[in-house]
Design a protein around this motif. Structure first.
Motif, PDB file in Angstrom:
ATOM      1  N   GLU A   2       0.846  -1.189   0.000  1.00 54.86           N
ATOM      2  CA  GLU A   2       0.101  -0.109   0.115  1.00 54.86           C
ATOM      3  C   GLU A   2       0.903   1.295  -0.059  1.00 54.86           C
ATOM      4  N   PHE A   3       1.985   1.339   0.873  1.00 59.79           N
ATOM      5  CA  PHE A   3       2.746   2.207   0.937  1.00 59.79           C
ATOM      6  C   PHE A   3       3.323   2.429  -0.507  1.00 59.79           C
ATOM      7  N   TYR A  14       2.267   1.712  -3.539  1.00 61.36           N
ATOM      8  CA  TYR A  14       1.503   2.116  -4.641  1.00 61.36           C
ATOM      9  C   TYR A  14       1.371   3.619  -4.340  1.00 61.36           C
ATOM     10  N   ALA A  15       1.075   3.999  -3.241  1.00 57.96           N
ATOM     11  CA  ALA A  15       1.116   5.508  -2.803  1.00 57.96           C
ATOM     12  C   ALA A  15       2.041   6.419  -3.327  1.00 57.96           C
ATOM     13  N   GLN A  21      -2.593   3.577 -12.045  1.00 59.89           N
ATOM     14  CA  GLN A  21      -3.257   2.576 -11.199  1.00 59.89           C
ATOM     15  C   GLN A  21      -2.772   1.047 -11.924  1.00 59.89           C
ATOM     16  N   GLN A  77      -8.259  -1.862  -2.810  1.00 61.12           N
ATOM     17  CA  GLN A  77      -7.213  -1.042  -3.257  1.00 61.12           C
ATOM     18  C   GLN A  77      -7.461  -0.379  -4.759  1.00 61.12           C
ATOM     19  N   ASP A 129      -1.238  13.367  -9.855  1.00 58.36           N
ATOM     20  CA  ASP A 129      -1.914  11.976  -9.163  1.00 58.36           C
ATOM     21  C   ASP A 129      -1.471  12.267  -7.726  1.00 58.36           C
ATOM     22  N   ASP A 130      -0.970  13.237  -7.409  1.00 58.06           N
ATOM     23  CA  ASP A 130      -0.411  13.752  -5.876  1.00 58.06           C
ATOM     24  C   ASP A 130       0.448  12.605  -5.272  1.00 58.06           C
ATOM     25  N   ARG A 131       1.514  12.251  -6.174  1.00 62.68           N
ATOM     26  CA  ARG A 131       2.376  11.574  -5.805  1.00 62.68           C
ATOM     27  C   ARG A 131       3.825  12.324  -5.738  1.00 62.68           C
ATOM     28  N   GLU A 136       9.752  10.380   1.818  1.00 65.02           N
ATOM     29  CA  GLU A 136       9.012   9.438   2.017  1.00 65.02           C
ATOM     30  C   GLU A 136       9.550   8.101   2.316  1.00 65.02           C
ATOM     31  N   TYR A 161       9.229   5.917   5.669  1.00 65.53           N
ATOM     32  CA  TYR A 161       8.669   4.244   5.906  1.00 65.53           C
ATOM     33  C   TYR A 161       9.578   3.347   6.226  1.00 65.53           C
TER      34      TYR A 161
END
Length: 412
Positions: free
Chosen positions: A74-75, A77-78, A83, A119, A389-391, A400, A404
């Motif tokens: 999940e991290f 992919y964020a 997609q 997801q 895409d706010d990445r 980031e 993590y």
């Protein structure tokens, strides 16, 4: 440089950056689960062996449970725009049961399907023909013992059923990719008999028709690996012929050929005979070492081949590397984003102008164009893709990834 300025620079060459960004957003990449735990899997049975698969290093933070692996995914992919999909191996079942591999069922993977639905991910699948006592000889579907062959045939049948159920549940066909480690460490006397057994086993495994709207079969070749240095049963030539005859997808893994071979060049050649292709994008270093992919010439050539030869619609892109010497989540993020960057660069080429120069045999113009195009501000277009895409990008991404990794390092 701002995006608008970069957009104008590309427009001078007749390139529509907006069209390229829209196109790239529609390309899913199937990220491989096995980078997150060093190809260990979650089977409850013990006593398995590596079967030619080896991740080196002991960087802190390896996922030890399905929940930890899903959190890491999940991290990752964020951090990746677009997609995408997840490529899952059969050894990653999520269950308290202890089924043998010829006993696995869809219910052992339902948690993965539920998670993928939440997801917004598609799933792909793989039978696991390694890391098992019945693969210790590095022979599975080609084993001379019919009992061992039958065991693996049944395993393969069940994975096809599971993949089809996944595709049905998620409304997106799952690619079920078949790779076996079969081969010999030293020189064989009879090279044909194992290949005849492999072909017969594959035929038995694939005998039941599946709806291509829910599942599609792929076969993957290899040059060699640990323990099969002298002879690989499922060679490139074997599987190329099999895919043509049987109508399966052909998987080309960039790590499964000699490092001096241009894998991008193979796309246009095999596409004349094979309907659909599967890519496992990796980076070999001297041999099949599966390093995290870089934005290097090999990856750029792969992206250009997919775009310039109009193969993107017929090609499923997956990743296949595993490195335990670095942050595993960072490896996913870096590798996937580099594949996207390669595609974006190819989409930002004035292909019609380049092809015209080539068709008229104006190789001077072609060379000038390809060299001058290298100076265009591709980075600004990529940053805009991430922004929309706010990445994160650049220094923000590094922060980031570091944050993590610090949080999961205590896993040991």
């Amino acid at each position: 440089m701002t995006y608008e300025t970069a957009k104008s620079r590309f427009a001078e060459w007749g390139i529509d950056t907006e069209a390229a960004l829209m196109r790239l957003a529609q390309v899913p990449i199937s990220m491989h689960c096995w980078q997150g735990d060093d190809v260990a899997g979650f089977e409850q049975r013990s006593g398995s062996s590596g079967g030619g698969i080896q991740a080196t290093g002991n960087h802190p933070g390896r996922a030890r449970t399905p929940d930890e692996l899903r959190a890491d995914l999940e991290f990752a992919y964020a951090m990746i725009p677009g997609q995408h999909r997840l490529n899952l191996h059969a050894m990653y079942m999520d269950t308290n049961e202890t089924p043998e591999r010829d006993e696995i069922e869809y219910r052992h993977f339902v948690s993965w399907v539920d998670w993928a639905r939440d997801q917004g991910l598609g799933l792909d699948f793989n039978p696991t023909f390694f890391a098992h006592a019945k693969a210790d000889d590095n022979l599975t579907l080609s084993h001379p013992d019919p009992g061992i062959r039958d065991f693996w045939i049944e395993h393969g049948r069940r994975t096809r059923d599971i993949a089809a159920a996944m595709g049905t549940a998620l409304g997106s066909p799952a690619i079920n990719n078949i790779w076996v480690p079969d081969g010999m460490k030293d020189l064989p006397i009879d090279r044909q008999a194992p290949r005849a057994r492999l072909e017969a086993s594959l035929d038995a495994m694939l005998a039941e028709e599946q709806d291509p709207a829910t599942m599609r079969d792929a076969v993957e070749s290899k040059l060699f690996g640990i323990g099969v240095e002298a002879y690989t049963v499922g060679s490139h030539e074997f599987y190329l012929g099999y895919a043509i005859r049987k109508g399966t997808l052909l998987c080309l893994d960039m790590g499964h050929f000699h490092p001096t071979e241009n894998i991008a060049d193979k796309l246009s050649a095999v596409a004349l005979s094979v309907g659909e292709l599967l890519l496992h994008v990796s980076r070999p270093m001297r041999w099949d070492s599966d390093h995290v992919i870089l934005l290097n010439d090999d990856i750029l050539a792969m992206g250009q081949a997919l775009i310039s030869e109009d193969l993107l619609g017929r090609t499923h892109i997956g990743l296949d590397f595993f490195d335990a010497t670095i942050s595993r989540t960072a490896a996913w993020v870096i590798g996937t984003r580099n594949m996207q960057k390669a595609l974006l660069r190819a989409m930002l080429l004035p292909l019609e102008r380049l092809k015209e120069a080539e068709e008229t045999l104006d190789f001077t113009a072609r060379l000038i164009l390809t060299e001058e195009l290298k100076d265009l501000p591709y980075g600004a277009i990529w940053e805009e893709f991430c922004k929309r895409d706010d990445r994160p990008a650049g220094a923000q991404l590094i922060g980031e990834l570091t944050r993590y990794q610090t949080g999961v390092a205590h896993r040991g």
